[in-house]
Motif scaffolding. Structure first.
Motif, mmCIF file in Angstrom:
data_model
loop_
_atom_site.group_PDB
_atom_site.id
_atom_site.type_symbol
_atom_site.label_atom_id
_atom_site.label_comp_id
_atom_site.label_asym_id
_atom_site.label_seq_id
_atom_site.Cartn_x
_atom_site.Cartn_y
_atom_site.Cartn_z
ATOM 1 N N ASP A 37 19.080 39.082 45.136
ATOM 2 C CA ASP A 37 19.490 40.481 45.229
ATOM 3 C C ASP A 37 20.983 40.586 44.928
ATOM 4 O O ASP A 37 21.795 40.905 45.775
ATOM 5 N N THR A 38 21.344 40.320 43.684
ATOM 6 C CA THR A 38 22.738 40.292 43.258
ATOM 7 C C THR A 38 23.198 41.674 42.815
ATOM 8 O O THR A 38 22.409 42.621 42.771
ATOM 9 N N LEU A 39 24.479 41.786 42.460
ATOM 10 C CA LEU A 39 25.013 43.043 41.949
ATOM 11 C C LEU A 39 24.289 43.458 40.666
ATOM 12 O O LEU A 39 24.019 44.633 40.444
ATOM 13 N N GLY A 40 23.952 42.489 39.842
ATOM 14 C CA GLY A 40 23.207 42.780 38.614
ATOM 15 C C GLY A 40 21.842 43.379 38.899
ATOM 16 O O GLY A 40 21.424 44.345 38.261
ATOM 17 N N VAL A 41 21.114 42.811 39.856
ATOM 18 C CA VAL A 41 19.800 43.342 40.242
ATOM 19 C C VAL A 41 19.952 44.751 40.793
ATOM 20 O O VAL A 41 19.189 45.654 40.453
ATOM 21 N N TRP A 42 20.962 44.966 41.645
ATOM 22 C CA TRP A 42 21.192 46.284 42.228
ATOM 23 C C TRP A 42 21.537 47.299 41.145
ATOM 24 O O TRP A 42 21.064 48.431 41.160
ATOM 25 N N SER A 43 22.372 46.891 40.179
ATOM 26 C CA SER A 43 22.785 47.802 39.103
ATOM 27 C C SER A 43 21.622 48.183 38.200
ATOM 28 O O SER A 43 21.563 49.303 37.685
ATOM 29 N N ASN A 44 20.697 47.270 37.986
ATOM 30 C CA ASN A 44 19.551 47.545 37.114
ATOM 31 C C ASN A 44 18.592 48.575 37.697
ATOM 32 O O ASN A 44 17.709 49.054 37.002
ATOM 33 N N ARG A 45 18.781 48.931 38.964
ATOM 34 C CA ARG A 45 17.939 49.969 39.573
ATOM 35 C C ARG A 45 18.286 51.351 39.020
ATOM 36 O O ARG A 45 17.549 52.307 39.221
ATOM 37 N N ASN A 46 19.466 51.453 38.359
ATOM 38 C CA ASN A 46 19.868 52.670 37.654
ATOM 39 C C ASN A 46 19.854 53.906 38.554
ATOM 40 O O ASN A 46 19.360 54.961 38.176
ATOM 41 N N ARG A 47 20.432 53.767 39.740
ATOM 42 C CA ARG A 47 20.505 54.898 40.667
ATOM 43 C C ARG A 47 21.632 55.836 40.275
ATOM 44 O O ARG A 47 22.637 55.418 39.727
ATOM 45 N N ASN A 48 21.469 57.110 40.587
ATOM 46 C CA ASN A 48 22.494 58.100 40.306
ATOM 47 C C ASN A 48 23.611 57.942 41.340
ATOM 48 O O ASN A 48 23.372 58.054 42.543
ATOM 49 N N ILE A 49 24.855 57.674 40.866
ATOM 50 C CA ILE A 49 25.975 57.502 41.796
ATOM 51 C C ILE A 49 27.036 58.584 41.629
ATOM 52 O O ILE A 49 28.030 58.580 42.336
ATOM 53 N N GLU A 50 26.819 59.511 40.722
ATOM 54 C CA GLU A 50 27.793 60.578 40.505
ATOM 55 C C GLU A 50 27.867 61.462 41.741
ATOM 56 O O GLU A 50 26.846 61.897 42.283
ATOM 57 N N ASN A 51 29.107 61.726 42.213
ATOM 58 C CA ASN A 51 29.378 62.530 43.409
ATOM 59 C C ASN A 51 28.697 61.983 44.667
ATOM 60 O O ASN A 51 28.296 62.731 45.546
ATOM 61 N N LYS A 52 28.552 60.667 44.726
ATOM 62 C CA LYS A 52 27.968 60.003 45.896
ATOM 63 C C LYS A 52 29.016 59.087 46.518
ATOM 64 O O LYS A 52 29.876 58.557 45.842
ATOM 65 N N ASP A 53 28.948 58.934 47.830
ATOM 66 C CA ASP A 53 29.798 57.961 48.508
ATOM 67 C C ASP A 53 29.204 56.575 48.296
ATOM 68 O O ASP A 53 28.006 56.368 48.491
ATOM 69 N N ILE A 54 30.055 55.647 47.888
ATOM 70 C CA ILE A 54 29.609 54.276 47.647
ATOM 71 C C ILE A 54 30.375 53.359 48.589
ATOM 72 O O ILE A 54 31.582 53.494 48.753
ATOM 73 N N VAL A 55 29.673 52.441 49.202
ATOM 74 C CA VAL A 55 30.283 51.473 50.107
ATOM 75 C C VAL A 55 30.173 50.098 49.474
ATOM 76 O O VAL A 55 29.104 49.705 49.004
ATOM 77 N N LEU A 56 31.282 49.382 49.461
ATOM 78 C CA LEU A 56 31.289 48.017 48.945
ATOM 79 C C LEU A 56 31.606 47.085 50.104
ATOM 80 O O LEU A 56 32.633 47.235 50.777
ATOM 81 N N TRP A 57 30.732 46.136 50.364
ATOM 82 C CA TRP A 57 30.949 45.143 51.416
ATOM 83 C C TRP A 57 31.443 43.875 50.731
ATOM 84 O O TRP A 57 30.742 43.292 49.920
ATOM 85 N N TYR A 58 32.645 43.482 51.044
ATOM 86 C CA TYR A 58 33.234 42.278 50.470
ATOM 87 C C TYR A 58 33.203 41.199 51.542
ATOM 88 O O TYR A 58 33.718 41.395 52.637
ATOM 89 N N THR A 59 32.587 40.089 51.245
ATOM 90 C CA THR A 59 32.464 39.010 52.214
ATOM 91 C C THR A 59 33.441 37.895 51.870
ATOM 92 O O THR A 59 33.466 37.419 50.746
ATOM 93 N N MET A 60 34.254 37.524 52.858
ATOM 94 C CA MET A 60 35.179 36.413 52.685
ATOM 95 C C MET A 60 34.777 35.324 53.665
ATOM 96 O O MET A 60 34.415 35.616 54.799
ATOM 97 N N GLY A 61 34.861 34.111 53.218
ATOM 98 C CA GLY A 61 34.484 33.018 54.104
ATOM 99 C C GLY A 61 35.572 31.972 54.196
ATOM 100 O O GLY A 61 36.294 31.723 53.241
ATOM 101 N N PHE A 62 35.690 31.411 55.371
ATOM 102 C CA PHE A 62 36.594 30.291 55.599
ATOM 103 C C PHE A 62 35.744 29.062 55.856
ATOM 104 O O PHE A 62 34.759 29.124 56.593
ATOM 105 N N HIS A 63 36.122 27.987 55.264
ATOM 106 C CA HIS A 63 35.481 26.723 55.584
ATOM 107 C C HIS A 63 36.595 25.784 56.006
ATOM 108 O O HIS A 63 37.349 25.296 55.174
ATOM 109 N N HIS A 64 36.719 25.612 57.295
ATOM 110 C CA HIS A 64 37.798 24.785 57.825
ATOM 111 C C HIS A 64 37.262 23.412 58.180
ATOM 112 O O HIS A 64 36.405 23.270 59.040
ATOM 113 N N VAL A 65 37.755 22.407 57.485
ATOM 114 C CA VAL A 65 37.420 21.024 57.799
ATOM 115 C C VAL A 65 38.614 20.459 58.558
ATOM 116 O O VAL A 65 39.685 20.271 57.982
#
Length: 158
Positions: free
Chosen positions: A81-109
């Motif tokens: 379920d990547t951004l490409g898969v989501w984009s191919n759904r071709n949903r109408n986004i004009e005048n819509k609120d869009i939320v982007l969740w950005y995930t950051m990860g730390f790997h501390h060794v």
């Protein structure tokens, strides 16, 4: 923010400088033995920069061995379920609120140099406006107060 020196005009020295002055909103959260620094930096160019810093005091603890067969796996995303898969759904986004969740990860060794206090590890991202404003936001910044300072190559009478 920016600087420019015009050197091609004979007998005229032109220097323009605009210092970078931004507003930073910081939150510090202590979770367990880690301190998290969350910084939102609002720049005059219209950019928004977000950064996370992580530091802490390392605690030494022992836990019983767990074999991978003992771990019960729940249903997880297969990663399809990547951004490409989501984009191919071709949903109408004009005048819509869009939320982007950005995930950051730390790997501390952990390593010997981290004991007893771990140096800060940082990660972040920056959102830069593109064709959002009608003009460059940096044009409205005021020049700093001009002070005449001696050239650093000038000879002093010692």
């Amino acid at each position: 923010m920016w600087r420019h020196t015009e050197a091609e005009i004979p007998n005229i020295e032109i220097r323009e400088v605009r210092p970078k002055v931004s507003v930073v909103v910081r939150m510090v959260a202590t979770v367990g033995n880690y301190d998290y620094f969350l910084d939102w930096e609002f720049k005059p160019s219209g950019s928004i920069k977000f950064g996370v810093g992580l530091t802490g005091v390392l605690e030494v603890k022992a836990v019983p061995y767990t074999h991978t067969d003992q771990i019960k796996r729940k249903s997880m995303s297969r990663g399809d379920d990547t951004l490409g898969v989501w984009s191919n759904r071709n949903r109408n986004i004009e005048n819509k609120d869009i939320v982007l969740w950005y995930t950051m990860g730390f790997h501390h060794v952990p390593c010997q140099e981290d004991f007893p206090v771990m140096p800060t590890v940082s990660v972040g991202f920056e959102l830069r406006p593109t064709n959002f404003f009608d003009y460059s936001r940096v044009l409205k910044t005021k020049p700093p107060f001009h002070a005449s300072w001696p050239n650093c190559t000038a000879r002093f009478p010692f």
